[in-house]
Design a protein around this motif. Structure first.
Motif, PDB file in Angstrom:
ATOM      1  N   UNK A 158      36.903  35.130  28.387  1.00 13.08           N
ATOM      2  CA  UNK A 158      36.882  33.800  29.000  1.00 13.08           C
ATOM      3  C   UNK A 158      37.588  33.829  30.352  1.00 13.08           C
ATOM      4  N   UNK A 159      38.734  34.500  30.418  1.00 13.29           N
ATOM      5  CA  UNK A 159      39.492  34.594  31.671  1.00 13.29           C
ATOM      6  C   UNK A 159      38.706  35.361  32.728  1.00 13.29           C
ATOM      7  N   UNK A 160      38.036  36.436  32.318  1.00 17.74           N
ATOM      8  CA  UNK A 160      37.255  37.225  33.270  1.00 17.74           C
ATOM      9  C   UNK A 160      36.092  36.415  33.833  1.00 17.74           C
ATOM     10  N   UNK A 161      35.468  35.604  32.990  1.00 18.84           N
ATOM     11  CA  UNK A 161      34.389  34.737  33.472  1.00 18.84           C
ATOM     12  C   UNK A 161      34.916  33.709  34.469  1.00 18.84           C
ATOM     13  N   UNK A 162      36.112  33.185  34.203  1.00 18.65           N
ATOM     14  CA  UNK A 162      36.732  32.220  35.120  1.00 18.65           C
ATOM     15  C   UNK A 162      36.975  32.862  36.483  1.00 18.65           C
ATOM     16  N   UNK A 187      45.168  39.237  38.862  1.00 22.45           N
ATOM     17  CA  UNK A 187      43.821  38.906  39.339  1.00 22.45           C
ATOM     18  C   UNK A 187      43.070  40.183  39.709  1.00 22.45           C
ATOM     19  N   UNK A 188      43.765  41.072  40.432  1.00 20.94           N
ATOM     20  CA  UNK A 188      43.123  42.328  40.844  1.00 20.94           C
ATOM     21  C   UNK A 188      42.760  43.185  39.633  1.00 20.94           C
ATOM     22  N   UNK A 189      43.632  43.182  38.617  1.00 27.81           N
ATOM     23  CA  UNK A 189      43.337  43.944  37.397  1.00 27.81           C
ATOM     24  C   UNK A 189      42.112  43.381  36.683  1.00 27.81           C
ATOM     25  N   UNK A 190      42.044  42.047  36.601  1.00 23.94           N
ATOM     26  CA  UNK A 190      40.883  41.407  35.976  1.00 23.94           C
ATOM     27  C   UNK A 190      39.609  41.742  36.750  1.00 23.94           C
ATOM     28  N   UNK A 191      39.718  41.709  38.069  1.00 23.86           N
ATOM     29  CA  UNK A 191      38.555  42.002  38.910  1.00 23.86           C
ATOM     30  C   UNK A 191      38.061  43.424  38.662  1.00 23.86           C
ATOM     31  N   UNK A 192      38.992  44.366  38.546  1.00 21.79           N
ATOM     32  CA  UNK A 192      38.620  45.761  38.281  1.00 21.79           C
ATOM     33  C   UNK A 192      37.934  45.894  36.929  1.00 21.79           C
ATOM     34  N   UNK A 193      38.460  45.174  35.923  1.00 16.20           N
ATOM     35  CA  UNK A 193      37.861  45.220  34.587  1.00 16.20           C
ATOM     36  C   UNK A 193      36.452  44.625  34.588  1.00 16.20           C
ATOM     37  N   UNK A 194      36.287  43.525  35.329  1.00 17.18           N
ATOM     38  CA  UNK A 194      34.976  42.875  35.426  1.00 17.18           C
ATOM     39  C   UNK A 194      33.959  43.835  36.036  1.00 17.18           C
ATOM     40  N   UNK A 195      34.353  44.478  37.126  1.00 13.45           N
ATOM     41  CA  UNK A 195      33.448  45.400  37.814  1.00 13.45           C
ATOM     42  C   UNK A 195      33.083  46.585  36.919  1.00 13.45           C
ATOM     43  N   UNK A 200      29.429  47.158  38.420  1.00 13.64           N
ATOM     44  CA  UNK A 200      29.315  46.734  39.820  1.00 13.64           C
ATOM     45  C   UNK A 200      30.421  47.406  40.626  1.00 13.64           C
ATOM     46  N   UNK A 201      30.091  47.854  41.830  1.00 19.51           N
ATOM     47  CA  UNK A 201      31.053  48.653  42.597  1.00 19.51           C
ATOM     48  C   UNK A 201      31.616  47.971  43.835  1.00 19.51           C
ATOM     49  N   UNK A 202      31.198  46.736  44.114  1.00 23.49           N
ATOM     50  CA  UNK A 202      31.695  46.080  45.325  1.00 23.49           C
ATOM     51  C   UNK A 202      31.910  44.585  45.111  1.00 23.49           C
ATOM     52  N   UNK A 203      32.715  44.000  46.005  1.00 25.47           N
ATOM     53  CA  UNK A 203      32.980  42.563  45.968  1.00 25.47           C
ATOM     54  C   UNK A 203      31.685  41.781  46.192  1.00 25.47           C
TER      55      UNK A 203
END
Length: 216
Positions: A158-162, A187-195, A200-203
């Protein structure tokens, strides 16, 4: 390719007696296929279906007391190795996509010849791919891609989707941290996990993904 049993056991779920009986009689005439049972619906006959242990379950999309596609979800959980073929009198892309998402192996029009149904039975037993020959190739490919993408979305917390939604709306890491009451590092850790989960490899890729999934 899977190993096909010498005799393929087929179970038919159809609420119209004439259609159900005709299908059963026709399939019994086919070499290497036997009809292990029939029923009017899935919910009230789930134990019968489980006991039959069919290799292939043929289900009408519109049953008297239930939606055939929704009801199939119970079969997928109870009999994960059973292949499911959905038959529909109303054939469109949306229904095919729903059938695939529910765990079906094939989606066919009820107007097809019995020979095409037989071909579908053997196809789903041999190949581990969704079978919908009446759909144009480009439409089928789009359905398969969207289904794979949806499964990836389910893997996000849920947090990663947010956070993905906020990234897609072009908020900075600092702004997201402030809005959610967490640190920028988190936030950066969540972003890395999402990718990693989405491959996905880029913003920019994250933003495109969110757009594709109609999040923005």
């Amino acid at each position: 390719m899977a190993i096909v049993p010498e005799i393929i056991k087929v179970f038919i779920v159809e609420d119209e007696n004439l259609v159900r009986d005709t299908l059963a009689q026709s399939l019994e005439l086919v070499d290497n296929i036997t009809v292990s049972g029939t029923a009017e619906d899935i919910t009230h006959n789930i134990n019968t279906i489980k006991s039959a242990q069919p290799d292939v379950l043929i289900v009408d999309v519109r049953l008297k007391n239930e939606n055939g596609i929704d009801a199939c979800k119970n079969i997928v959980k109870s009999l994960p190795h059973t292949r499911i073929i959905i038959l529909s009198g109303y054939f469109n892309e949306s229904l095919a996509a729903n059938a695939l998402a529910a765990g079906a192996s094939a989606f066919l029009s009820k107007s097809i010849a019995i020979s095409h149904l037989v071909a579908a039975i053997f196809h789903v037993m041999v190949h581990n791919s969704f079978y919908a020959p009446q759909l144009p190739d480009e439409v089928l490919e789009d359905i398969l891609v969207k289904n794979k993408t949806s499964k990836r979305m389910c893997a996000l917390s849920k947090r990663e989707n947010e956070i993905l939604l906020l990234i897609a709306r072009e908020y900075s890491t600092k702004e997201i941290a402030s809005m959610l009451g967490i640190s920028e590092k988190t936030v950066r850790n969540h972003k890395s996990n999402i990718m990693a989960k989405l491959g996905i490899t880029s913003h920019v890729g994250l933003i495109k993904y969110a757009y594709y999934m109609a999040m923005i």
